[in-house]
Design an enzyme around this catalytic site. Structure first.
Site, PDB file in Angstrom:
ATOM      1  N   CYS A 133       6.096  -7.763   2.339  1.00 57.08           N
ATOM      2  CA  CYS A 133       7.129  -7.232   1.437  1.00 57.08           C
ATOM      3  C   CYS A 133       8.472  -7.897   1.716  1.00 57.08           C
ATOM      4  O   CYS A 133       9.143  -7.590   2.714  1.00 57.08           O
ATOM      5  CB  CYS A 133       7.240  -5.716   1.614  1.00 57.08           C
ATOM      6  SG  CYS A 133       8.519  -4.964   0.573  1.00 57.08           S
ATOM      7  N   CYS A 136      11.433  -5.481   1.590  1.00 54.58           N
ATOM      8  CA  CYS A 136      11.546  -4.665   2.806  1.00 54.58           C
ATOM      9  C   CYS A 136      12.112  -5.458   3.974  1.00 54.58           C
ATOM     10  O   CYS A 136      12.969  -4.953   4.719  1.00 54.58           O
ATOM     11  CB  CYS A 136      10.169  -4.127   3.206  1.00 54.58           C
ATOM     12  SG  CYS A 136       9.262  -3.286   1.902  1.00 54.58           S
ATOM     13  N   ASP A 137      11.640  -6.678   4.175  1.00 56.29           N
ATOM     14  CA  ASP A 137      11.893  -7.400   5.421  1.00 56.29           C
ATOM     15  C   ASP A 137      12.667  -8.705   5.269  1.00 56.29           C
ATOM     16  O   ASP A 137      12.990  -9.347   6.278  1.00 56.29           O
ATOM     17  CB  ASP A 137      10.558  -7.708   6.113  1.00 56.29           C
ATOM     18  CG  ASP A 137       9.796  -6.429   6.448  1.00 56.29           C
ATOM     19  OD1 ASP A 137      10.444  -5.431   6.794  1.00 56.29           O
ATOM     20  OD2 ASP A 137       8.559  -6.435   6.352  1.00 56.29           O
TER      21      ASP A 137
END
Length: 316
Positions: A133, A136-137
């Site tokens: 992701c 997300c990261d």
């Protein structure tokens, strides 16, 4: 005794559904499944959860949801559903420990699993540079070099997103053509022409390289000659080769689309309703687009409210 509500799954959608259902006095049972906490427990750092301005781990966030649900007297069963019959009323299910339950309503929040490459080194660095992701990261790789593997919409979207964060983005694909939409491919080549993305087609990843700090590189080999390889120095690898929805249990019972459970069968009253009234679905088991913890939680809330309305109208 037939339960009012059973929730299957313990990710953000499942726990949020339990919190709302418990507050509505539905006395829910939540069956965690084999992967308690869902995919999120593998995320090392979360910085986009509203209200948490400091970094929180996925494990910690899911533990907080677990505590919240249990504080409201949700009965949490660490078990796995192996059989379910949605054709009969009340609904009937059996768990791996051979417990049998019947329920007037079911919320399915079994999520989806990211499809991985299957490399031993992949699991070793999961959460330490290996991610599925970018939203997300990606932030953790600001001004660094990263790689994305895949050739569909998700892979190109991840590469485009990362190109605005990372110093360099390698896109690794085993073919020289893309399955993605043409408009995304055009955007990709615009970035390639501006030297923001480096294309590595006809290559596969043979090894993920790293140390105690996490990922430091990947070894990619030509699909035509395994001895023809390159080492890419990167801090993060984003795998975007698809997801596998955890829906096998419900096949031939619920309407699906490529394994994702279809909802919105009664959008004016119960927008999380599946093709069977009284059965609701939330989170990544229905969502192949956003795949965020917050959207999963939101749909878990919706499913609990829908279940409450259904029970008031048809069961109470």
């Amino acid at each position: 005794m037939t339960k009012k509500l059973i929730i299957i799954g313990s990710g953000p959608a499942g726990y949020t559904a339990a919190i709302y259902a418990a507050r509505a006095n539905l006395n829910p049972i939540l069956i965690t499944g084999d992967n308690a906490g869902g995919q999120l427990i593998n995320t090392d750092k979360i910085e986009n959860w509203p209200g948490d301005h400091t970094t929180i781990s996925g494990f910690e966030l899911m533990h907080r949801m677990y505590i919240h649900a249990t504080k409201l007297n949700t009965y949490i069963l660490n078990d796995h559903v192996i059989t379910i019959d949605l054709k009969r009323k009340p609904f009937f299910l059996i768990t791996k420990t051979k417990k049998e339950y019947t329920a007037h309503t079911i919320i399915i929040a079994t999520g989806a699993l990211a499809r991985y490459l299957g490399l031993p080194s992949e699991k070793k660095f999961q959460g330490r540079g290996v991610s599925t992701c970018a939203i997300c990261d990606g932030f953790f790789h600001k001004n660094k070099s990263v790689a994305v593997v895949g050739g569909g919409n998700t892979a190109i979207e991840e590469a485009l997103y990362l190109s605005n964060i990372a110093n360099k983005v390698y896109l690794i694909h085993r073919r020289n053509t893309f399955r993605a939409e043409k408009i995304l491919v055009k955007r990709l080549y615009d970035k390639i022409n501006n030297n923001q993305i480096v294309l590595c087609t006809n290559y596969i990843i043979s090894e993920i390289i790293g140390d105690t700090s996490g990922v430091t590189g990947v070894k990619i080999c030509s699909i035509n000659n395994i001895n023809n390889y390159k080492i890419l120095n990167i801090s993060g690898l984003f795998i975007a080769i698809g997801n596998i929805p955890n829906s096998n249990l419900f096949k031939n019972q619920l309407d699906m689309n490529n394994g994702y459970i279809k909802v919105n069968y009664n959008i004016h009253e119960n927008s999380t309703q599946t093709s069977i009234p009284g059965v609701f679905a939330a989170g990544d088991i229905v969502d192949h687009i956003y795949r965020q913890a917050i959207t999963a939680s939101a749909s878990g809330c919706m499913a609990a409210l829908d279940a409450e309305r259904y029970i008031e109208k048809y069961i109470s």
